[in-house]
Write a protein that holds these residues in place. Structure first.
Motif, short mmCIF file in Angstrom:
data_model
loop_
_atom_site.label_atom_id
_atom_site.label_comp_id
_atom_site.label_asym_id
_atom_site.label_seq_id
_atom_site.Cartn_x
_atom_site.Cartn_y
_atom_site.Cartn_z
N MET A 1 0.59 -1.58 -0.01
CA MET A 1 0.55 0.22 0.00
C MET A 1 0.90 0.87 0.29
N LYS A 2 0.72 1.89 -0.72
CA LYS A 2 1.19 3.11 -0.69
C LYS A 2 0.95 3.93 0.81
N ILE A 3 2.19 5.36 0.56
CA ILE A 3 1.97 6.46 1.73
C ILE A 3 1.70 7.50 0.35
N PRO A 4 0.91 8.91 1.30
CA PRO A 4 -0.14 9.87 0.18
C PRO A 4 1.00 10.73 -0.34
N HIS A 5 0.98 11.42 -1.24
CA HIS A 5 2.28 12.23 -2.22
C HIS A 5 0.63 13.68 -1.52
N ARG A 6 -0.33 13.45 -2.01
CA ARG A 6 -1.17 14.46 -2.03
C ARG A 6 -2.35 15.16 -0.96
N ARG A 7 -2.24 16.10 -1.15
CA ARG A 7 -3.41 16.36 0.35
C ARG A 7 -4.43 18.09 -0.18
N LEU A 8 -5.61 18.17 0.27
CA LEU A 8 -6.75 18.87 -0.24
C LEU A 8 -6.93 20.30 0.38
N THR A 9 -6.35 21.17 -0.48
CA THR A 9 -6.68 22.48 -0.07
C THR A 9 -7.63 23.07 0.58
N ARG A 10 -7.88 24.05 1.22
CA ARG A 10 -8.71 25.37 1.60
C ARG A 10 -9.31 25.44 0.27
N ALA A 11 -8.81 25.98 -1.03
CA ALA A 11 -8.62 26.55 -2.07
C ALA A 11 -10.39 25.59 -2.50
N ALA A 12 -9.49 23.54 -2.52
CA ALA A 12 -10.60 23.11 -3.13
C ALA A 12 -11.90 22.90 -2.73
N LEU A 267 -4.34 5.20 0.53
CA LEU A 267 -3.47 5.58 0.81
C LEU A 267 -3.36 5.60 2.44
N ILE A 268 -1.77 5.32 3.06
CA ILE A 268 -2.19 5.28 4.47
C ILE A 268 -1.54 6.68 4.50
N LEU A 269 -2.64 6.95 5.40
CA LEU A 269 -2.21 8.46 6.42
C LEU A 269 -1.63 8.40 7.84
N SER A 270 -2.69 6.78 8.53
CA SER A 270 -2.15 6.94 9.98
C SER A 270 -2.00 5.48 10.49
N GLU A 271 -1.40 5.14 11.49
CA GLU A 271 -1.36 3.64 11.74
C GLU A 271 -2.17 3.36 12.66
N PRO A 272 -2.78 2.16 12.56
CA PRO A 272 -3.32 1.04 14.16
C PRO A 272 -2.56 1.53 15.03
N VAL A 273 -3.90 1.55 16.18
CA VAL A 273 -3.15 1.07 17.85
C VAL A 273 -3.36 -0.21 18.41
N GLY A 274 -2.06 -1.32 18.14
CA GLY A 274 -2.23 -2.75 18.98
C GLY A 274 -2.54 -3.15 17.22
N ASP A 275 -3.97 -3.66 17.53
CA ASP A 275 -4.89 -4.19 16.49
C ASP A 275 -6.35 -4.08 16.48
N ARG A 276 -6.49 -3.18 17.60
CA ARG A 276 -8.24 -2.30 17.51
C ARG A 276 -8.44 -2.31 16.03
N LYS A 412 14.11 4.11 1.40
CA LYS A 412 13.14 3.16 1.18
C LYS A 412 11.74 3.21 2.23
N ILE A 413 10.92 3.13 2.45
CA ILE A 413 10.10 3.40 2.87
C ILE A 413 8.63 1.92 2.92
N ASP A 414 9.00 1.36 3.77
CA ASP A 414 8.31 0.09 3.07
C ASP A 414 7.02 0.15 4.89
N ALA A 415 5.59 0.57 4.28
CA ALA A 415 4.77 0.67 5.55
C ALA A 415 3.53 0.24 4.82
N GLY A 416 2.95 -0.51 5.95
CA GLY A 416 1.51 -1.45 5.30
C GLY A 416 0.69 -1.74 6.78
N LEU A 417 -0.27 -2.22 6.30
CA LEU A 417 -1.49 -2.98 7.66
C LEU A 417 -1.62 -4.18 6.64
N LEU A 418 -1.63 -5.13 8.41
CA LEU A 418 -1.70 -6.25 7.93
C LEU A 418 -3.27 -6.47 8.69
N ASN A 419 -3.43 -7.82 8.70
CA ASN A 419 -4.98 -8.34 8.69
C ASN A 419 -4.60 -9.00 10.23
#
Length: 560
Positions: A1-12, A267-276, A412-419
């Motif tokens: 899974m990718k980590i994001p590049h974009r962001r939504l501006t207030r103008a948008a 796109l991943i924005l934040s990591e989980p809390v444990g396995d909540r 290299k940033i490897d970031a993923g979510l595991l089930n």
């Protein structure tokens, strides 16, 4: 899974507000009202949230009215009012009992053992206050509930203001106190006897008919909060509810930052809390699942051996709201509404975080869009470059990051979510994730996981559990029924005209609405539902809508 590049501006967002969908300007679809009993299949809008029985909430003979409105083909809103005003419910003053622990930092609590509670009541009685001791029994859950302790209360009042004088008397006797409504108690047995009233709103999304998309949104950036209606109007949504937990206090991190898993458009924005648990949305199919996700993140230099553990994304290093990370203090397990600390952490940032990364001591590495190191800063706090990243490290991790990152090197940033099976979450560009907890229903059976998900604390006399799990509060619930329809539910609370739900009652409501899997989302003052740009429930904060971290958005058309 990718980590994001974009962001939504207030103008948008401002531009989107000027282009509301036509559904905002046209009358709502068919409406059907069913007094006392739920609407039958012949009278209800297809796909609505009504079922063959009324809510399993309160006394079985209560009147219940459901009004069903079609917002779009495959999308309905069901407004539910259950019960009537109960004259037996009153306002009362509740004393906060100092801890009997030898620890001077042990917190006071509304609950204590019987001996301590009776001693406090006797002292109040000697001062002319008509105090009473009540035994608090909570519905039994897995590893939680049951006998919570004893509380001390005084007086019965027709209004909150009427109890102010008794509160001042209790305070003069040396105890903190406040006036509470007895209808908000979640004591064992009351759910089957209470008369209400309750007010709920239900959105039902039928993936076989709905041509829009269920997604999530967080606004211009993660560290600023917006109201649910602002997020809904900004996205041109037909309807919306508040989403997951987020940071409120700057001492706990960056306000608005999700305190748990968050994914937007794959796109991943934040990591989980444990396995909540989290609500995972497949926008392409308009299907949702409740999944327990774990974090897996590392940082390495291309062409160089060794790697650094990546502790998280887009949050203040060293502060872990709701805990659940490796080497956190005081615990590496989830602990709700507690800020754990870790002096040695590495956290990556994207432009989604905000105008600048958190400032402070430590090391910050700036990466361009190819992952090439363009700067190594010996203090933290810089703007994230367009389509680039930064990585911050504090404590011992600063040395580790410095050993990997040299100007010109590629990281290299490897970031993923595991089930739960240890497999990576399959996510596409239409995948969204919102954090929550506890689980309420699993595989068609009630399965309330408050202990596993950190809502049970040690050493506080059950005070947190009493207020958060046991008592009735505003709640937001999400889940899926046996037909694959997604249901989003808000229950108003902290009002005499809407009692709210305990966590146990939330599970009862989810099941009686037909959910086979359900999760509790952020509630309390955050609980909000918006339809066609208007708030349709009654948020409990005195100021009205609470600015939140993210929202669940029902869009009139697919994004792609």
């Amino acid at each position: 899974m990718k980590i994001p590049h974009r962001r939504l501006t207030r103008a948008a967002i401002a531009a989107l507000v000027l282009g509301l969908p036509a559904a905002f300007l046209t009358p709502a679809g068919p409406t059907a009202a069913a007094p006392s009993l739920p609407a039958t299949a012949s009278s209800a809008t297809p796909g609505a949230a009504d079922r063959a029985e009324t809510l399993q909430l309160g006394a079985p003979d209560l009147p219940e009215v459901r009004t069903v409105t079609e917002l779009a083909p495959g999308l309905t809103r069901t407004s539910i009012t259950r019960g009537t005003a109960d004259p037996s419910l009153v306002w009362t003053a509740e004393a906060v009992i100092p801890s009997a622990s030898p620890d001077p930092d042990a917190p006071a609590s509304a609950l204590s053992d019987e001996t301590r509670a009776r001693a406090v009541a006797a002292k109040l009685q000697s001062g002319g206050i008509q105090a009473r001791v009540e035994h608090v029994q909570s519905p039994q859950l897995r590893g939680a509930g049951g006998d919570l302790g004893y509380r001390v209360r005084a007086g019965q009042f027709a209004s909150k203001a009427d109890g102010a004088a008794v509160v001042e008397q209790i305070k003069a006797a040396g105890y903190a106190s406040s006036v509470l409504y007895t209808g908000w108690d979640g004591d064992a047995g009351t759910s089957s006897q209470s008369r209400g009233p309750w007010k709920l709103e239900v959105l039902t999304i039928d993936p076989k008919q709905f041509q829009g998309q269920l997604t999530s949104g967080f606004g211009p950036n993660l560290q600023d909060r917006e109201t649910t209606s602002q997020l809904a109007v900004g996205a041109g949504a037909l309807a919306a509810t508040n989403g997951g937990y987020f940071v409120l206090d700057p001492k706990a991190g960056a306000p608005g930052d999700p305190t748990g898993a968050a994914v937007s458009d794959g796109l991943i924005l934040s990591e989980p809390v444990g396995d909540r648990p989290s609500l995972v949305m497949d926008g392409e199919k308009n299907q949702t699942t409740v999944q327990r996700l774990r974090w897996n993140g590392t940082l390495s230099a291309i062409g160089k051996t060794g790697q650094v553990r990546l502790d998280g994304l887009n949050r203040v290093p060293g502060l872990i709201r709701n805990c659940g990370g490796i080497d956190d203090t005081p615990t590496s397990l989830p602990l709700h509404d507690v800020t754990c600390t870790d002096p040695d952490e590495t956290v990556a940032f994207t432009q989604d975080f905000g105008p600048s990364t958190p400032a402070g001591l430590g090391l910050e590495v700036v990466l361009d869009e190819r992952g090439t190191v363009t700067a190594v800063n010996t203090s933290r706090g810089v703007p994230v470059p367009a389509r680039g990243r930064t990585v911050q490290a504090i404590g011992a991790d600063a040395q580790k990051l410095g050993n990997l990152a040299r100007v010109g090197a590629r990281l290299k940033i490897d970031a993923g979510l595991l089930n739960e099976d240890g497999r990576s979450l399959k996510a596409g560009s239409s995948t969204d994730v919102v954090n929550g907890g506890p689980v309420l229903v699993s595989d068609g059976a009630e399965n309330v996981t408050v202990k596993r998900d950190g809502m049970v604390r040690q050493g506080d006399g059950n005070s947190f559990y009493y207020g958060w799990v046991h008592k009735r509060n505003p709640r937001t619930i999400a889940g899926v029924d046996a037909q694959g329809r997604t249901l989003l539910v808000t229950a108003d609370g902290r009002q005499t005209t809407a009692l709210g739900l305990s966590i146990t009652e939330s599970a009862d409501v989810a099941r009686s609405l037909g959910m086979v899997d359900a999760i509790n989302l952020d509630g309390g003052g955050s609980t909000t539902m918006v339809v066609n740009g208007q708030v349709v429930n009654s948020p409990s904060d005195a100021a009205g809508q609470r600015p939140v971290g993210d929202a669940l958005l029902v869009l009139p058309r697919r994004k792609n």
